[in-house]
Design an enzyme around this catalytic site. Structure first.
Site, PDB file in Angstrom:
ATOM      1  N   MET A  55       0.638  -1.321  -0.012  1.00  0.00           N
ATOM      2  CA  MET A  55       0.077   0.090   0.062  1.00  0.00           C
ATOM      3  C   MET A  55       0.884   1.563   0.153  1.00  0.00           C
ATOM      4  SD  MET A  55      -3.585  -0.798   2.361  1.00  0.00           S
ATOM      5  CE  MET A  55      -2.834  -0.629   4.044  1.00  0.00           C
ATOM      6  N   HIS A  78       8.793  -3.701   3.858  1.00  0.00           N
ATOM      7  CA  HIS A  78       8.804  -3.696   2.460  1.00  0.00           C
ATOM      8  C   HIS A  78       9.765  -4.112   1.330  1.00  0.00           C
ATOM      9  CE1 HIS A  78       5.384  -0.684   3.418  1.00  0.00           C
ATOM     10  NE2 HIS A  78       5.150  -2.091   3.091  1.00  0.00           N
ATOM     11  N   GLN A 122      -2.890 -12.474   7.497  1.00  0.00           N
ATOM     12  CA  GLN A 122      -3.181 -12.094   6.133  1.00  0.00           C
ATOM     13  C   GLN A 122      -1.880 -12.768   5.583  1.00  0.00           C
ATOM     14  OE1 GLN A 122      -2.470  -8.034   5.150  1.00  0.00           O
ATOM     15  NE2 GLN A 122      -0.707  -8.154   3.947  1.00  0.00           N
TER      16      GLN A 122
END
Lengths: 284, 284
Positions: free
Chosen positions: B30, B37, B153
């Site tokens: 996102m 990341h 997730q």
């Protein structure tokens, strides 16, 4: 014709073919093939380099009281038919191969799945979209072919593919019929000879509605009334599940026929639940 | 680095690369990138021929009272970072490009999605699995990389990929942390300097639990009690959403730590809702 039973092999086959630049056409079926399926296969054969046909009677699209166990199967006959038509791969996995362990994922198109057949077959279309997603992921086709007899299914699959960006062309093809108009269906096998004659009433009623529309009758209630009247004259009895006059994209009910309009029905004759539909009011 | 904004182009890029025999690694994010990341990107760069990173703040995984609008964004900075890391494609579509018309399809992993964070964020994981399905269908990667900070997730996405036969390798990578143990997160930006110091309590409590397990404490209630006691000493206040001791595959609560066990938590500090977790009791 290669007969493949497991997921890994069908994907390997498909990926290899794609690397060679071949296009893959896919016809998912539940087997017990009839002219309707064969017409899909013929189109796939014409349009694509490689044709994959799947035969899988999908348990999760049947309700607990429905005909999963009794659903007709004849894989030998199916195999011969497909082989003679130049199909490259028959993919015929077992239920165990497809649904492993504690399967718990659902793909669902909300709204469209609740209408028409979805109202009487709760969860049916979620079962369809889930298995079709799985089969698409296994076979990775460029184009997939579906019959317009299952009009709602076709609309829902198109929506799913669009919403989830599946990158697969969905081609819908005309219903193939018996001489008296009855839509070809594996479930026609359930009909006794007398019921089989009676079943012609379904398509007759749709054609009646089509003719009435041409003659200027646009009121949905009036059209449905005339269809019911005609259907009620058939013996053995036809028990109507629903007759709906609706928008062919949203499947929402229309009070009057204006522009291209879907008239769809489902009915029981003996133990068979049969469906059929007609598009009316369109330009051509 | 190519910057691609539309679905068709990213798929075309991907399919062309695959026809040349290249493998595609995908890191969906996102944006507002941090070391967590970047560690995923680095791994993708090492393992795959082509690296695609997506930046898309996905509206359907936020509840109506959550931080979709306020979620931090800095595409210029992200772009520079990714470009300097040798990323091949930054895929950054608009919300309109991703959700067209009357979007109505959901991909959902039942059970796993209702627990832990799913209990306080209704519909959150359905939003995640739906967008991840879409992104997978757009990018068609061979491998996709996710951080273990979002442990639930990761478990849910692995299950979805398995259940739907997506044919994509899902790689989970370790949480990257600040010096005081706080898990890197875009949402750390919401913290005031005082809250930022307090936030260290989250990971401290998990490490406390890890040490207690090593010293023979196996009772989940006892462990959670000790964690709560430690967390309660921090100021500004940490408001616990949940602390759970559970099976790392099924996410079901465990009464005692036996074998590899996940301890996961979510808590509010100021306006930030932060999550973290630790695996305890395993063999290595």
């Amino acid at each position: 014709m290669k007969v493949i039973k497991n997921v890994r092999s069908v994907r390997d086959f498909s990926r290899k073919a794609k690397k060679l630049g071949k296009t893959i056409g896919f016809v998912p079926t539940m087997g017990y093939l009839h002219e309707g399926h064969l017409s899909l296969v013929r189109h796939a054969r014409k349009k694509c380099d490689i044709v994959v046909v799947s035969i899988f009677v999908n348990p999760i699209q049947f309700g607990p009281k429905e005909d999963f166990k009794k659903y007709p199967r004849d894989i030998k006959r199916d195999r011969k038919m497909l082989s003679s038509m130049g199909v490259d791969v028959l993919f015929a996995p077992t239920v165990k191969e497809v649904f492993k362990g504690d399967f718990s994922t659902t793909v669902e198109v909300k709204g469209l799945s609740d209408r028409l057949c979805g109202a009487s077959r709760l969860g049916h279309f979620a079962g369809v979209t889930t298995i079709v997603s799985k089969l698409f992921n296994m076979v990775e086709p460029d184009v997939a072919f579906f019959g317009r007899k299952d009009f709602q299914q076709l609309v829902i699959i198109k929506k799913m593919v669009e919403d989830l960006n599946m990158g697969i062309d969905i081609v819908g093809l005309p219903t193939v019929r018996e001489k008296d108009g009855l839509a070809k269906s594996s479930r026609n096998k359930y009909l006794s000879p007398a019921e089989r004659r009676s079943a012609a009433g379904l398509n007759k009623s749709l054609r009646l509605a089509g003719n009435l529309v041409k003659r200027g009758v646009k009121d949905s209630r009036k059209l449905i009334g005339e269809m019911k009247r005609l259907i009620s004259t058939y013996r053995p009895k036809i028990v109507i599940d629903y007759i709906a006059v609706c928008d062919p994209k949203t499947l929402e009910h229309k009070k009057t026929v204006a522009g291209s309009t879907l008239i769809a029905l489902a009915a029981y004759i003996g133990r068979a639940r049969l469906i059929d539909n007609i598009l009316v009011g369109g330009k051509k």
